[in-house]
Motif scaffolding. Structure first.
Motif, PDB file in Angstrom:
ATOM      1  N   CYS A   1     -13.798  66.615  37.665  1.00  0.00           N
ATOM      2  CA  CYS A   1     -14.956  67.383  38.149  1.00  0.00           C
ATOM      3  C   CYS A   1     -15.975  66.475  38.839  1.00  0.00           C
ATOM      4  CB  CYS A   1     -15.610  68.121  36.988  1.00  0.00           C
ATOM      5  SG  CYS A   1     -16.948  69.232  37.416  1.00  0.00           S
TER       6      CYS A   1
ATOM      7  N   ASN B   1     -15.608  62.034  34.138  1.00  0.00           N
ATOM      8  CA  ASN B   1     -14.637  63.120  34.104  1.00  0.00           C
ATOM      9  C   ASN B   1     -14.153  63.298  35.548  1.00  0.00           C
ATOM     10  OD1 ASN B   1     -13.221  65.518  33.871  1.00  0.00           O
ATOM     11  ND2 ASN B   1     -15.064  66.781  33.752  1.00  0.00           N
TER      12      ASN B   1
ATOM     13  N   CYS C   1     -15.788  69.214  30.966  1.00  0.00           N
ATOM     14  CA  CYS C   1     -17.162  68.966  31.403  1.00  0.00           C
ATOM     15  C   CYS C   1     -18.097  68.957  30.186  1.00  0.00           C
ATOM     16  CB  CYS C   1     -17.614  70.041  32.385  1.00  0.00           C
ATOM     17  SG  CYS C   1     -16.566  70.185  33.847  1.00  0.00           S
TER      18      CYS C   1
ATOM     19  N   SER D   1     -21.751  69.841  32.400  1.00  0.00           N
ATOM     20  CA  SER D   1     -21.720  68.467  31.879  1.00  0.00           C
ATOM     21  C   SER D   1     -23.128  67.960  31.593  1.00  0.00           C
ATOM     22  CB  SER D   1     -21.004  67.528  32.857  1.00  0.00           C
ATOM     23  OG  SER D   1     -21.724  67.406  34.075  1.00  0.00           O
TER      24      SER D   1
ATOM     25  N   ASP E   1     -17.929  64.387  37.126  1.00  0.00           N
ATOM     26  CA  ASP E   1     -19.071  64.207  36.226  1.00  0.00           C
ATOM     27  C   ASP E   1     -19.112  62.780  35.693  1.00  0.00           C
ATOM     28  OD1 ASP E   1     -19.380  67.041  36.353  1.00  0.00           O
ATOM     29  OD2 ASP E   1     -17.902  67.228  34.740  1.00  0.00           O
TER      30      ASP E   1
ATOM     31  N   CYS F   1     -21.723  68.447  37.207  1.00  0.00           N
ATOM     32  CA  CYS F   1     -21.919  69.891  37.215  1.00  0.00           C
ATOM     33  C   CYS F   1     -22.936  70.297  36.144  1.00  0.00           C
ATOM     34  CB  CYS F   1     -20.589  70.592  36.983  1.00  0.00           C
ATOM     35  SG  CYS F   1     -19.921  70.332  35.337  1.00  0.00           S
TER      36      CYS F   1
ATOM     37  N   ARG G   1     -13.140  73.533  32.167  1.00  0.00           N
ATOM     38  CA  ARG G   1     -14.590  73.456  32.011  1.00  0.00           C
ATOM     39  C   ARG G   1     -14.971  72.775  30.702  1.00  0.00           C
ATOM     40  NH1 ARG G   1     -17.448  75.537  35.901  1.00  0.00           N
ATOM     41  NH2 ARG G   1     -18.238  73.445  35.700  1.00  0.00           N
TER      42      ARG G   1
HETATM   43 ZN    ZN Z   1     -18.028  69.263  35.371  1.00  0.00          ZN
END
Ligand code: ZN
Length: 144
Positions: free
Chosen positions: A38, A35, A127, A67, A40, A64, A124
């Motif tokens: 972010c 991702n 995530c 995730s 991830d 994060c 978000r």
């Molecule tokens: Zn994330």
């Protein structure tokens, strides 16, 4: 609000003590997705038993708390499911994340109810859905 704190706790718990997390060499096994928005990365690996049930499902990756928590929760939800159940459950959770079904229905799947608030936050949500998209990849690839 009280529930927010509880849900935050559940996410942090999965983040700090991830379930079913172990190294996966994605060159030779499993599937992985990133991702980029972010940073991830989630990898998943499924081992099927002789009756086409998930004998073990593990994840790996970094990113994060959302995730990682979502991936950890996914492995708990999918453990022991047949291939058909896994496909059906994944589709259901995707529909909830897309807002096509009520977020409260996540409650039936355990700790993942803690992610229900994210449905309103597309950034978000990426995530949270990363692990689930990785699972789609794996189920699709393995089914063929
Ligand atoms: Zn994330």
């Amino acid at each position: 609000m009280q529930f927010d704190d509880l849900y935050r706790e559940m996410i942090q718990d999965h983040y700090r003590q991830p379930r079913n997390k172990e190294p996966i060499d994605t060159k030779s096994q499993g599937a992985a997705l990133d991702n980029p928005s972010c940073g991830d990365r989630v990898a998943l690996k499924i081992e099927w038993d002789d009756h086409d049930r998930i004998k073990s499902i593990v994840f790996d990756g970094e990113g994060c708390s959302i995730s990682m928590a979502s991936a950890s929760m996914l492995t708990e939800i999918m453990s022991g499911k047949s291939r058909a159940e896994a496909v059906e459950t994944a589709a259901k959770i995707h529909r909830i994340f897309r807002g096509e079904e009520p977020a409260e229905e996540l409650e039936a799947y355990g700790d993942i109810i803690s992610l229900q608030g994210l449905v309103q936050y597309p950034v978000r949500l990426k995530c949270a859905t990363l692990a689930w998209q990785t699972l789609d990849l794996l189920l699709g690839a393995e089914a063929s």
